[in-house]
Enzyme design. Structure first.
Site, PDB file in Angstrom:
ATOM      1  N   GLU A   6      47.661  31.976  25.073  1.00 57.21           N
ATOM      2  CA  GLU A   6      46.268  32.382  25.315  1.00 57.21           C
ATOM      3  C   GLU A   6      45.923  33.553  24.406  1.00 57.21           C
ATOM      4  O   GLU A   6      46.626  34.564  24.394  1.00 57.21           O
ATOM      5  CB  GLU A   6      46.062  32.807  26.785  1.00 57.21           C
ATOM      6  CG  GLU A   6      44.611  33.240  27.017  1.00 57.21           C
ATOM      7  CD  GLU A   6      44.341  33.808  28.413  1.00 57.21           C
ATOM      8  OE1 GLU A   6      45.171  33.624  29.325  1.00 57.21           O
ATOM      9  OE2 GLU A   6      43.298  34.476  28.558  1.00 57.21           O
ATOM     10  N   HIS A  52      50.081  40.139  29.632  1.00 53.41           N
ATOM     11  CA  HIS A  52      48.903  39.536  30.262  1.00 53.41           C
ATOM     12  C   HIS A  52      47.623  40.297  29.997  1.00 53.41           C
ATOM     13  O   HIS A  52      46.566  39.710  29.808  1.00 53.41           O
ATOM     14  CB  HIS A  52      49.099  39.403  31.771  1.00 53.41           C
ATOM     15  CG  HIS A  52      47.892  38.814  32.440  1.00 53.41           C
ATOM     16  ND1 HIS A  52      46.931  39.577  33.068  1.00 53.41           N
ATOM     17  CD2 HIS A  52      47.449  37.536  32.501  1.00 53.41           C
ATOM     18  CE1 HIS A  52      45.974  38.786  33.505  1.00 53.41           C
ATOM     19  NE2 HIS A  52      46.254  37.542  33.179  1.00 53.41           N
ATOM     20  N   HIS A  78      53.250  29.756  34.527  1.00 50.59           N
ATOM     21  CA  HIS A  78      52.277  30.822  34.323  1.00 50.59           C
ATOM     22  C   HIS A  78      52.994  32.159  34.105  1.00 50.59           C
ATOM     23  O   HIS A  78      53.612  32.679  35.025  1.00 50.59           O
ATOM     24  CB  HIS A  78      51.390  30.887  35.571  1.00 50.59           C
ATOM     25  CG  HIS A  78      50.313  31.910  35.515  1.00 50.59           C
ATOM     26  ND1 HIS A  78      50.295  33.009  36.345  1.00 50.59           N
ATOM     27  CD2 HIS A  78      49.213  31.997  34.727  1.00 50.59           C
ATOM     28  CE1 HIS A  78      49.219  33.726  36.079  1.00 50.59           C
ATOM     29  NE2 HIS A  78      48.551  33.140  35.117  1.00 50.59           N
TER      30      HIS A  78
END
Ligand code: CA
Length: 337
Positions: A162, A71, A29
Site C-alpha cells: 500500500e 502502517h 494484514h
C-alpha cells in the site's frame, strides 16, 4: 448438429464461472499481526508459514527516500522513537518517518502497537509491547525475505504493497509512488500475471499510478467510510454501480471496510449489501479490511460466523485479516483450497 449446439451452449454457460477467481484469497494484514508485532519480518514469516496467499506491506518513506514497511507515516505508536529521539517530534506531537534517515530508523526497536497517550497496548491480548527484539524493515528487505521463503517452501506467496498517503508525501517533497513502483518492477512484480496487488486510498493517485506512472500490474482502490480521503473524494460516491464502473477504468479491485459488505450491528440484524454484486458487475475484485478475531465486526458472533457470512453469503474474493491461519483453516475444511 444438436450435439454440437448443446456443447457450444454449455460452453457459453460455463464461461461466467470460469471468469470468477478460482478461490478466495487470504491476505495477511501487516503480516500475522494478531500474533507478532505488525509489519516486522517475523510477523511476515509466520503469516507465510500459516498459508496466507498475500502478505501486506504498508509503505512510507524515510528522509533519504528509502521505502520502509510501517502502517502510519509516523512511528511513535510502534517503536521506541520517543525515548531515543525525544527532540525530534513535530509541533503536532508526531514523530514522522520522513524526518529520520534509514540509519536512524534502524536504531529503533519496533514493538507491538500502543496507544501513545496511555502507553497501553491497542490489543491487550497480543504480543507484549517492548518484549524481545524487532526492527522496522525496508521494503526491499521484506521482498527479499518473501522471495527467499517462496523459494525454500516452493510456494508462491504474493505481496500487497500500500502506498501510504502519497498526496502528503508529495506535499513534503517526496514522490513515493515514483520511488516504490520501480522497486516492485525490479523484483519481478510488473504485470497482472505477477503475484502482486498495489493498493492506495487516494483515487487521484490510483489514476496517476495507472496512467502517468505506467503501472501495468494489479491495482486496488481502498475506501474508508464516513471520512474524506486525502484527495478530497469520499468512499460512498463509489458504492453505486456507476461509481464502480468509474473506478474500474483504472483499478482491478476495490477494498472497503467490512461494514460496506455486511451492514447491521448484530447477527440478527445483519444484511449482505449489494456492494459485492455491483463491484463484480463492474469486474472489480473485492478485498475488504480487516477481520480480527480479537475485535470482531459487530455483525458476527464468532470468527467462524464472520467467515461464514463473508465467504459463503457475501461471496468475497478475499480479505485482509490479522489472523491468516483462521480463514486458511476454514477454507481448507470446506475444500476451498
Ligand atoms: Ca494497509
Amino acid at each position: 448438429m444438436m450435439k454440437t449446439s448443446l456443447f457450444v451452449l454449455l460452453g457459453i454457460l460455463a464461461l461466467p464461472a470460469l471468469a470468477q477467481p478460482a478461490r478466495p484469497v487470504v491476505i495477511a494484514h501487516r503480516g500475522a499481526s494478531g500474533y507478532l508485532p505488525e509489519h516486522t519480518l517475523e510477523s511476515k514469516v509466520l503469516a507465510h508459514a500459516m498459508g496466507a496467499d498475500f502478505l501486506e506491506q504498508d509503505v512510507a518513506l524515510t528522509k533519504d527516500d528509502v521505502p520502509i514497511v510501517i502502517h502510519d507515516i509516523y512511528i511513535e505508536t510502534i517503536s521506541d522513537v520517543a525515548q531515543r529521539f525525544p527532540e525530534r517530534k513535530r509541533a503536532n506531537g508526531h514523530y514522522y518517518a520522513l524526518d529520520f534517515t534509514l540509519a536512524e530508523i534502524k536504531q529503533l526497536r519496533a514493538q507491538e502497537r500502543v496507544n501513545p497517550r496511555t502507553g497501553q497496548p491497542v490489543y491487550p491480548n497480543r504480543f507484549p509491547p517492548g518484549k524481545s527484539s524487532f526492527q522496522i524493515a525496508t521494503l526491499e528487505e521484506e521482498l527479499q525475505l518473501i522471495q527467499g521463503l517462496n523459494k525454500t517452501s516452493r510456494r508462491v506467496v504474493g505481496i500487497y504493497p500500500e502506498i501510504k498517503q502519497p498526496a502528503w508525501h508529495r506535499k513534503e517533497g517526496h514522490d513515493i509512488s515514483r520511488i516504490v513502483l520501480p522497486i516492485l518492477r525490479r523484483y519481478g512484480y510488473a504485470t497482472k500475471q505477477d503475484p502482486c496487488w498495489v493498493q492506495c486510498f487516494e483515487l487521484d493517485e490510483v489514476k496517476r499510478i495507472r496512467t502517468e506512472l505506467g503501472w501495468e500490474g494489479r491495482l486496488l482502490l481502498l475506501l474508508a467510510m464516513n471520512r474524506k480521503h486525502p484527495d478530497g473524494t469520499s468512499a460512498e460516491a463509489w458504492f453505486t454501480p456507476a461509481g464502480m464502473m468509474e473506478v474500474a477504468k483504472v483499478a482491478d479491485g476495490i477494498g472497503p471496510e467490512l461494514g460496506a459488505i455486511v451492514s447491521g450491528s448484530s447477527k440478527a440484524t445483519r444484511k449482505v449489501t449489494d456492494f459485492v454484486k455491483h463491484a463484480h458487475a463492474a469486474k472489480l475484485i473485492v478485498h475488504p479490511y480487516t477481520l480480527r478475531a480479537d475485535d470482531l465486526p459487530k455483525f458476527a458472533e464468532s470468527m467462524d460466523d464472520a467467515l461464514e457470512v463473508l465467504f459463503a453469503e457475501a461471496g468475497l474474493d478475499g480479505f485482509f485479516t490479522d489472523f491468516p491461519d483462521l480463514p486458511v483453516k476454514w477454507l481448507t475444511a470446506r475444500g476451498l483450497r
